[in-house]
Enzyme design. Structure first.
Site, PDB file in Angstrom:
ATOM      1  N   ASP A   7       0.881  -1.165   0.000  1.00  0.00           N
ATOM      2  CA  ASP A   7       0.000   0.000   0.000  1.00  0.00           C
ATOM      3  C   ASP A   7       0.921   1.219   0.000  1.00  0.00           C
ATOM      4  O   ASP A   7       1.445   1.603   1.039  1.00  0.00           O
ATOM      5  CB  ASP A   7      -0.900  -0.005   1.235  1.00  0.00           C
ATOM      6  CG  ASP A   7      -1.785   1.224   1.310  1.00  0.00           C
ATOM      7  OD1 ASP A   7      -2.279   1.671   0.256  1.00  0.00           O
ATOM      8  OD2 ASP A   7      -1.983   1.747   2.426  1.00  0.00           O
ATOM      9  N   GLU A  66      -1.178  -1.408  -4.860  1.00  0.00           N
ATOM     10  CA  GLU A  66      -2.378  -0.604  -5.066  1.00  0.00           C
ATOM     11  C   GLU A  66      -2.073   0.539  -6.027  1.00  0.00           C
ATOM     12  O   GLU A  66      -1.037   1.183  -5.938  1.00  0.00           O
ATOM     13  CB  GLU A  66      -2.892  -0.050  -3.737  1.00  0.00           C
ATOM     14  CG  GLU A  66      -4.272   0.546  -3.844  1.00  0.00           C
ATOM     15  CD  GLU A  66      -4.878   0.871  -2.496  1.00  0.00           C
ATOM     16  OE1 GLU A  66      -5.288   2.035  -2.322  1.00  0.00           O
ATOM     17  OE2 GLU A  66      -4.944  -0.029  -1.638  1.00  0.00           O
ATOM     18  N   ASP A 138      -2.523   0.680   7.440  1.00  0.00           N
ATOM     19  CA  ASP A 138      -1.633   0.577   6.274  1.00  0.00           C
ATOM     20  C   ASP A 138      -1.252  -0.875   5.989  1.00  0.00           C
ATOM     21  O   ASP A 138      -1.228  -1.303   4.835  1.00  0.00           O
ATOM     22  CB  ASP A 138      -0.383   1.434   6.483  1.00  0.00           C
ATOM     23  CG  ASP A 138      -0.718   2.910   6.578  1.00  0.00           C
ATOM     24  OD1 ASP A 138      -1.278   3.449   5.602  1.00  0.00           O
ATOM     25  OD2 ASP A 138      -0.438   3.520   7.631  1.00  0.00           O
TER      26      ASP A 138
END
Length: 172
Positions: A7, A66, A138
């Site tokens: 991420d 992502e 996260d």
């Protein structure tokens, strides 16, 4: 197969490692890489080297990252894109195939709702990986990205019916 999920963030990048055996997923590790305030090149180097160390330590066979969303603040979007670039460069430098998923795809695959909030993602990651506690936001997002890749980017409904036949809208 081991999958590294990332991420991206310039200040905090979440990571998560899972292993997949058929439909069974197993938690391996998760955490964050933090960069201190400072010059951009140094912060990008921290991210690049952090990913290299993760790949060396966990030996994943694939990486799921992502995708960047367009932010209201163009400067933030640009910085996030540069952080993502450092991560992807490190992954490809280490010879890993990289797969990219939007936040919508990740949330759909893990929660079944592409507009789920962070708390819902954390809760489902905890449940799907049988964790004793919820990971940080996260790390949960990174684990969710890895889970999304493990299930081919499909929504939760497709995951839950994998291996089952459908007839007239009913699961057999």
């Amino acid at each position: 197969m081991k999958i590294l999920g990332l991420d991206p963030g310039l200040r905090i990048t979440g990571y998560g490692v899972i292993s997949q055996d058929g439909q069974r997923l197993e938690y391996q590790a998760s955490g964050v890489v933090r960069t201190e305030a400072g010059a951009l090149p140094g912060r990008l180097a921290i991210l690049f080297n952090g990913v290299r160390e993760m790949v060396e330590q966990f030996q994943p066979e694939a990486a799921a990252v992502e995708k960047v969303f367009v932010n209201v603040n163009p400067q933030s979007t640009l910085l996030l894109g540069q952080a993502r670039g450092a991560l992807i460069a490190a992954l490809t430098h280490m010879g890993l195939p990289v797969f990219e998923y939007t936040a919508l795809q990740v949330k759909q695959a893990v929660v079944g709702n592409g507009h789920a909030d962070k708390v819902q993602v954390q809760n489902m990651v905890k449940r799907l990986l049988h964790l004793s506690a919820e990971p940080s936001a996260d790390a949960a997002d990174a684990l969710a990205c890895a889970i999304c890749h493990a299930h081919g980017g499909q929504g939760l409904g497709a995951i839950m019916t994998a291996g089952r036949r459908r007839k007239s809208g009913r699961i057999l």
